[in-house]
Design a protein around this motif. Structure first.
Motif, short mmCIF file in Angstrom:
data_model
loop_
_atom_site.label_atom_id
_atom_site.label_comp_id
_atom_site.label_asym_id
_atom_site.label_seq_id
_atom_site.Cartn_x
_atom_site.Cartn_y
_atom_site.Cartn_z
N TRP A 1 -8.81 5.19 40.15
CA TRP A 1 -8.57 4.75 40.24
C TRP A 1 -7.41 3.22 39.89
O TRP A 1 -7.19 2.92 40.59
CB TRP A 1 -9.84 4.19 40.85
N THR A 2 -7.34 3.44 38.80
CA THR A 2 -6.30 2.24 38.06
C THR A 2 -4.95 2.92 38.15
O THR A 2 -3.58 2.37 38.64
CB THR A 2 -6.85 2.03 36.44
N ARG B 1 -3.71 2.56 41.21
CA ARG B 1 -3.88 0.68 41.72
C ARG B 1 -4.30 0.07 42.47
O ARG B 1 -4.54 -0.21 43.61
CB ARG B 1 -1.80 0.49 42.37
N ARG B 2 -5.48 0.49 42.23
CA ARG B 2 -7.10 0.56 43.13
C ARG B 2 -7.84 -0.07 42.06
O ARG B 2 -9.07 0.07 42.16
CB ARG B 2 -7.62 1.45 43.63
N PRO B 3 -7.37 -1.40 42.02
CA PRO B 3 -8.57 -1.78 40.63
C PRO B 3 -9.49 -2.40 41.31
O PRO B 3 -10.65 -2.55 40.28
CB PRO B 3 -7.75 -3.43 40.43
N ALA C 1 -11.94 0.20 39.90
CA ALA C 1 -11.86 0.58 38.77
C ALA C 1 -12.44 -0.28 38.33
O ALA C 1 -12.86 0.52 37.09
CB ALA C 1 -9.99 0.64 38.32
N VAL C 2 -11.99 -1.18 38.19
CA VAL C 2 -12.79 -2.17 37.54
C VAL C 2 -14.39 -2.19 36.89
O VAL C 2 -14.86 -2.35 36.17
CB VAL C 2 -12.70 -4.11 37.97
N TRP D 1 -7.26 0.87 30.06
CA TRP D 1 -6.61 1.30 32.06
C TRP D 1 -7.86 0.44 32.38
O TRP D 1 -7.61 -0.41 33.57
CB TRP D 1 -7.75 2.79 31.84
N ASP E 1 -5.31 -2.82 31.90
CA ASP E 1 -4.84 -1.84 33.60
C ASP E 1 -4.75 -3.58 34.92
O ASP E 1 -3.85 -3.37 35.45
CB ASP E 1 -4.34 -0.58 33.26
N ALA E 2 -6.38 -2.08 34.66
CA ALA E 2 -6.60 -2.39 36.64
C ALA E 2 -7.18 -4.25 36.49
O ALA E 2 -6.57 -5.05 37.70
CB ALA E 2 -7.89 -2.52 36.58
N TYR E 3 -7.37 -4.94 35.56
CA TYR E 3 -7.61 -6.24 35.30
C TYR E 3 -5.78 -7.04 36.11
O TYR E 3 -5.48 -7.64 36.88
CB TYR E 3 -7.73 -7.08 34.64
N THR F 1 -3.61 -5.89 37.04
CA THR F 1 -3.04 -5.02 38.25
C THR F 1 -3.71 -6.31 39.79
O THR F 1 -3.40 -6.54 40.65
CB THR F 1 -3.19 -4.03 39.09
#
Length: 324
Positions: free
Chosen positions: A228-229, A232-234, A237-238, A262, A265-267, A269
């Motif tokens: 999901w990261t 680009r679906r944070p 993902a988070v 990762w 990265d999600a944070y 985004t």
């Protein structure tokens, strides 16, 4: 530098320092019982990968490959023992290939994965053959995403009703990862569902190969968050990464550093700059004493993406530490 040298020296002698890891002498004719002993040794050596990077383990694992190839060339065998030893060679070549990949030896990794594929085919072991394709998919992602997806799809095509649940989950999650990196959200989600179903359908007492036994729900949650990261679906993902990493010990420093990258990265985004900086800092700290190129490769672009926010206290502290 001195700390790094000490760690390298300690890890280089680690296998020799453990009596349980001394290689048993080969009998005049290699038997199935002897191959079982070698497989148990391989399983013990695999545990080194839990706490050390490929830079420390590659020569250990490569030595096992070379020893097994020597046995196959020079020894005589009882019925069935040669095929089983050939399957063990496939398993060992995958482990050595993984260590090569982890330490930045890309060509060596590909050669070992190809050797593993040939050995698995010769041994008529569909599970190890499928896993060799999954490793080739993982390694191919950096240069050719479509080829990686093709390899991963072929690996899943080896799955049958006899495939152990952890192997099915492993192959499906690697297909999900290849699809996610290639931007195929629907295919990635379908593969993740298949991987979770495989774990849910595991039977009590079902025999799992040691090389896939590490695949559990926490591992699958981490892979789900990674996918999901990448897509680009944070918001997806988070939460799943945070929950999974809370259960992941710092002793597994390389893997935890990678997985934290990762999450960071999600944070980032999601626009959560402070959280991204804090998480990147935790990953850097864990990666500092591990002989693996991959955490730094993952963290370098994150640091670059954070530089425009250098006026933020957390980012400034992170960049000062990273650049020192």
């Amino acid at each position: 530098m001195r700390r790094r040298t000490i760690l390298q020296a300690a890890s280089t002698g680690l296998a020799a320092a453990l009596p349980a890891l001394h290689r048993p002498d080969a009998p005049p004719r290699v038997t199935e019982a002897y191959v079982v002993r070698l497989r148990e040794r391989t399983a013990r050596l695999r545990r080194l990968d839990d706490v050390l990077g490929g830079g420390d383990t590659y020569r250990v694992y490569l030595g096992e490959v070379q020893h097994t190839k020597g046995l196959l060339r020079q020894q005589s065998f009882t019925d069935g023992a040669r095929r089983q030893l050939t399957a063990l060679l496939a398993e060992q070549a995958q482990q050595a290939g993984w260590a090569a990949f982890d330490s930045g030896r890309t060509r060596d990794a590909v050669a070992l994965y190809e050797e593993s594929r040939t050995a698995a085919q010769d041994a008529q072991d569909p599970d190890l053959y499928g896993n060799s394709l999954a490793f080739l998919a993982y390694e191919s992602l950096a240069d050719d995403r479509r080829t990686a997806v093709s390899f991963a799809g072929d690996s899943c095509a080896t799955i049958t009703e006899r495939t152990p649940s952890t192997v099915r989950a492993l192959l499906y999650e690697r297909l999900a990862w290849a699809c996610a990196v290639d931007g195929q959200a629907t295919s990635a989600e379908k593969a993740l569902v298949a991987a979770r179903r495989a774990l849910d359908e595991a039977q009590d007492g079902e025999q799992q190969p040691d090389w896939a036994a590490w695949v559990d729900r926490t591992e699958l949650d981490i892979m789900t968050g990674r996918c999901w990261t990448e897509l680009r679906r944070p918001l997806r993902a988070v939460p799943i990464l945070t929950h999974a990493l809370d259960q992941f010990a710092d002793a597994h420093a390389r893997d935890k550093a990678l997985y934290l990258s990762w999450l960071a990265d999600a944070y980032l985004t999601a626009g959560e700059i402070e959280q991204a900086a804090e998480t990147t800092g935790r990953a850097l700290q864990l990666a500092s004493s591990i002989a693996s190129v991959r955490p730094r490769q993952r963290l370098a672009p994150l640091l670059d993406r954070l530089r425009p926010y250098a006026d933020t206290t957390e980012v400034r502290a992170l960049l000062d530490h990273a650049d020192s």
